[in-house]
Design an enzyme around this catalytic site. Structure first.
Site, PDB file in Angstrom:
ATOM      1  N   ASP A   1     -10.822   5.808  -4.167  1.00 16.15           N
ATOM      2  CA  ASP A   1     -11.450   6.189  -2.903  1.00 16.15           C
ATOM      3  C   ASP A   1     -12.908   6.519  -3.194  1.00 16.15           C
ATOM      4  OD1 ASP A   1     -11.496   7.004  -0.088  1.00 16.15           O
ATOM      5  OD2 ASP A   1     -11.756   9.018  -0.872  1.00 16.15           O
ATOM      6  N   SER A   2     -13.698   6.642  -2.138  1.00 11.82           N
ATOM      7  CA  SER A   2     -15.088   7.050  -2.311  1.00 11.82           C
ATOM      8  C   SER A   2     -15.183   8.494  -2.816  1.00 11.82           C
ATOM      9  CB  SER A   2     -15.823   6.921  -0.978  1.00 11.82           C
ATOM     10  OG  SER A   2     -15.123   7.644   0.017  1.00 11.82           O
TER      11      SER A   2
ATOM     12  N   TYR B   1     -19.089   6.376   1.515  1.00 12.36           N
ATOM     13  CA  TYR B   1     -19.235   4.932   1.668  1.00 12.36           C
ATOM     14  C   TYR B   1     -19.465   4.587   3.152  1.00 12.36           C
ATOM     15  CZ  TYR B   1     -17.313   3.761  -3.024  1.00 12.36           C
ATOM     16  OH  TYR B   1     -17.084   3.609  -4.372  1.00 12.36           O
ATOM     17  N   GLY B   2     -18.999   5.476   4.017  1.00 14.04           N
ATOM     18  CA  GLY B   2     -18.961   5.175   5.453  1.00 14.04           C
ATOM     19  C   GLY B   2     -20.306   4.986   6.132  1.00 14.04           C
TER      20      GLY B   2
ATOM     21  N   CYS C   1      -9.441   3.944   0.284  1.00 17.75           N
ATOM     22  CA  CYS C   1     -10.599   4.143   1.164  1.00 17.75           C
ATOM     23  C   CYS C   1     -10.630   3.067   2.251  1.00 17.75           C
ATOM     24  CB  CYS C   1     -11.861   4.067   0.319  1.00 17.75           C
ATOM     25  SG  CYS C   1     -13.371   4.276   1.254  1.00 17.75           S
ATOM     26  N   ASN C   2     -10.667   3.505   3.504  1.00 19.88           N
ATOM     27  CA  ASN C   2     -10.704   2.544   4.614  1.00 19.88           C
ATOM     28  C   ASN C   2     -11.983   1.723   4.585  1.00 19.88           C
ATOM     29  OD1 ASN C   2      -8.515   3.195   7.061  1.00 19.88           O
ATOM     30  ND2 ASN C   2      -8.780   4.803   5.562  1.00 19.88           N
ATOM     31  N   THR C   3     -13.105   2.369   4.253  1.00 20.15           N
ATOM     32  CA  THR C   3     -14.377   1.654   4.254  1.00 20.15           C
ATOM     33  C   THR C   3     -14.382   0.588   3.160  1.00 20.15           C
ATOM     34  OG1 THR C   3     -15.410   3.709   5.028  1.00 20.15           O
ATOM     35  CG2 THR C   3     -16.872   1.981   4.248  1.00 20.15           C
TER      36      THR C   3
ATOM     37  N   GLU D   1     -13.542  18.373   4.990  1.00 20.08           N
ATOM     38  CA  GLU D   1     -13.976  18.791   3.648  1.00 20.08           C
ATOM     39  C   GLU D   1     -14.425  20.249   3.625  1.00 20.08           C
ATOM     40  OE1 GLU D   1     -16.218  16.126   1.301  1.00 20.08           O
ATOM     41  OE2 GLU D   1     -14.754  14.521   1.605  1.00 20.08           O
TER      42      GLU D   1
ATOM     43  N   CYS E   1      -9.305   6.324   8.614  1.00 16.86           N
ATOM     44  CA  CYS E   1     -10.162   6.977   7.615  1.00 16.86           C
ATOM     45  C   CYS E   1      -9.270   7.926   6.818  1.00 16.86           C
ATOM     46  CB  CYS E   1     -11.288   7.744   8.300  1.00 16.86           C
ATOM     47  SG  CYS E   1     -12.297   8.726   7.177  1.00 16.86           S
ATOM     48  N   THR E   2      -9.532   8.000   5.532  1.00 16.24           N
ATOM     49  CA  THR E   2      -8.687   8.828   4.653  1.00 16.24           C
ATOM     50  C   THR E   2      -8.525  10.266   5.121  1.00 16.24           C
ATOM     51  OG1 THR E   2     -10.713   9.122   3.372  1.00 16.24           O
ATOM     52  CG2 THR E   2      -9.073   7.595   2.485  1.00 16.24           C
ATOM     53  N   HIS E   3      -9.576  10.810   5.742  1.00 14.23           N
ATOM     54  CA  HIS E   3      -9.561  12.233   6.084  1.00 14.23           C
ATOM     55  C   HIS E   3      -8.798  12.542   7.375  1.00 14.23           C
ATOM     56  CE1 HIS E   3     -12.717  12.022   3.161  1.00 14.23           C
ATOM     57  NE2 HIS E   3     -12.980  13.307   3.229  1.00 14.23           N
TER      58      HIS E   3
HETATM   59  N1  DGL Z   1     -12.873   7.499   2.327  1.00 11.92           N
HETATM   60  C1  DGL Z   1     -13.705   7.070   3.429  1.00 11.92           C
HETATM   61  C2  DGL Z   1     -12.879   6.165   4.359  1.00 11.92           C
HETATM   62  O1  DGL Z   1     -11.661   6.230   4.389  1.00 11.92           O
HETATM   63  C3  DGL Z   1     -14.297   8.240   4.179  1.00 11.92           C
HETATM   64  C4  DGL Z   1     -15.395   8.976   3.432  1.00 11.92           C
HETATM   65  C5  DGL Z   1     -16.607   8.080   3.160  1.00 11.92           C
HETATM   66  O2  DGL Z   1     -17.361   7.778   4.104  1.00 11.92           O
HETATM   67  O3  DGL Z   1     -16.770   7.682   2.024  1.00 11.92           O
HETATM   68  O4  DGL Z   1     -13.435   5.381   5.063  1.00 11.92           O
END
Ligand code: DGL
Length: 271
Positions: free
Chosen positions: A14-15, A46-47, A77-79, A158, A190-192
């Site tokens: 993940d990022s 990453y987003g 990571c979704n991005t 976070e 998104c992961t969060h």
């Molecule tokens: N992990 C990123 C996602 O799932 C979210 C945090 C980021 O922007 O890196 O897209």
């Protein structure tokens, strides 16, 4: 006929810390497996980055995990999944699983009658990529898709503000388009966002079904491993954690995502 067990770990990246929502689901579903988690904490988020940059980062983190001889890669990571997966898949022969396809399949699976209105929320980069919309359209050409970026949800999680009234207000305001004009299913892209599931559900009401990509990934990995990548009875070991920056708050934030996991050591690596 008996096969040798495949003891190699599963690589997950993940990022940053957000991929722990996916790791949590994988730990529940695959108690016999070992995992290597890499959080690219030096370059998170990453987003907000361009597609070319996310693609480059995705290949670099994957290369690190491939050097650890993982048997498969999970892009939590979704991005990274939205922007880096096609390049990553053509870059390596190791099986790669992202979060987009499992999330879309899960959404279609719960759509009343298989068609309807689907909402997708994610980072700016994920939404701009239209990766979810493209994948959903391939699965159900007649479904109606609306996408929305909710970048403020990541810092809320976070910083541990999830149960504050101000967070609920922010969630309501961010999701106003889906409150005014509801969808049948909303993909938490998104992961969060799974950490905010109950707050998002409270904002949207009971008619919108929430799809958690993290849970969908665990099911998809189960299917993928069922096709012969792993064999049963591998030994249980702890997760190995790597980060690209010794971010002082990684442990603290990680505990919010995965309170039941003791993180013994976190190694800092240079990609
Ligand atoms: N992990 C990123 C996602 O799932 C979210 C945090 C980021 O922007 O890196 O897209």
């Amino acid at each position: 006929m008996s096969y040798p067990y495949d003891y190699r770990p599963i690589g997950i990246f993940d990022s940053g810390v957000g991929g722990l929502t996916v790791l949590q689901e994988l730990l529940v579903r695959f108690p016999q497996e070992t995992f290597i988690y890499l959080g690219d904490t030096a370059r998170v988020p990453y987003g907000t980055k361009s597609p070319a940059t996310v693609q480059r980062y995705t290949i670099q983190v994957a290369e690190f995990l491939l050097r650890q001889e993982v048997k498969c890669l999970v892009a939590a990571c979704n991005t990274a999944s939205a922007l880096g997966l096609p390049a990553l898949r053509s870059h390596c022969t190791t099986p790669v699983l992202g979060v987009i396809e499992p999330g879309c399949q899960a959404a279609v699976g719960v759509l009343p009658g298989g068609i309807g209105r689907v909402g997708v929320i994610g980072t700016h980069a994920t939404i701009a990529s239209a990766a979810y919309a493209r994948t959903l359209t391939l699965l159900v050409p007649e479904c109606h898709i609306r996408s929305l970026s909710c970048p403020l949800f990541v810092p809320v999680v976070e910083e541990g503000w999830t149960s504050y009234p101000s967070a609920q207000l922010l969630i309501r305001e961010s999701l106003q388009p889906f409150i005014d004009d509801p969808v049948d299913v909303l993909i938490l892209g998104c992961t969060h966002y799974p950490i905010l599931k109950s707050q998002i559900a409270a904002a949207l009401g009971p008619k919108t079904i929430l799809v958690d990509s993290a849970q969908a990934v665990a099911l998809a990995l189960n299917r993928m491993m069922g096709s012969g990548i792993v064999l049963p009875s591998a030994q249980r070991d702890t997760v190995r954690f790597y980060v690209t920056d010794a971010a002082p708050r990684f442990r603290e934030v990680a505990a919010r995502f995965l309170p039941q996991l003791e993180i013994d050591s976190i190694e800092v690596v240079d990609l």
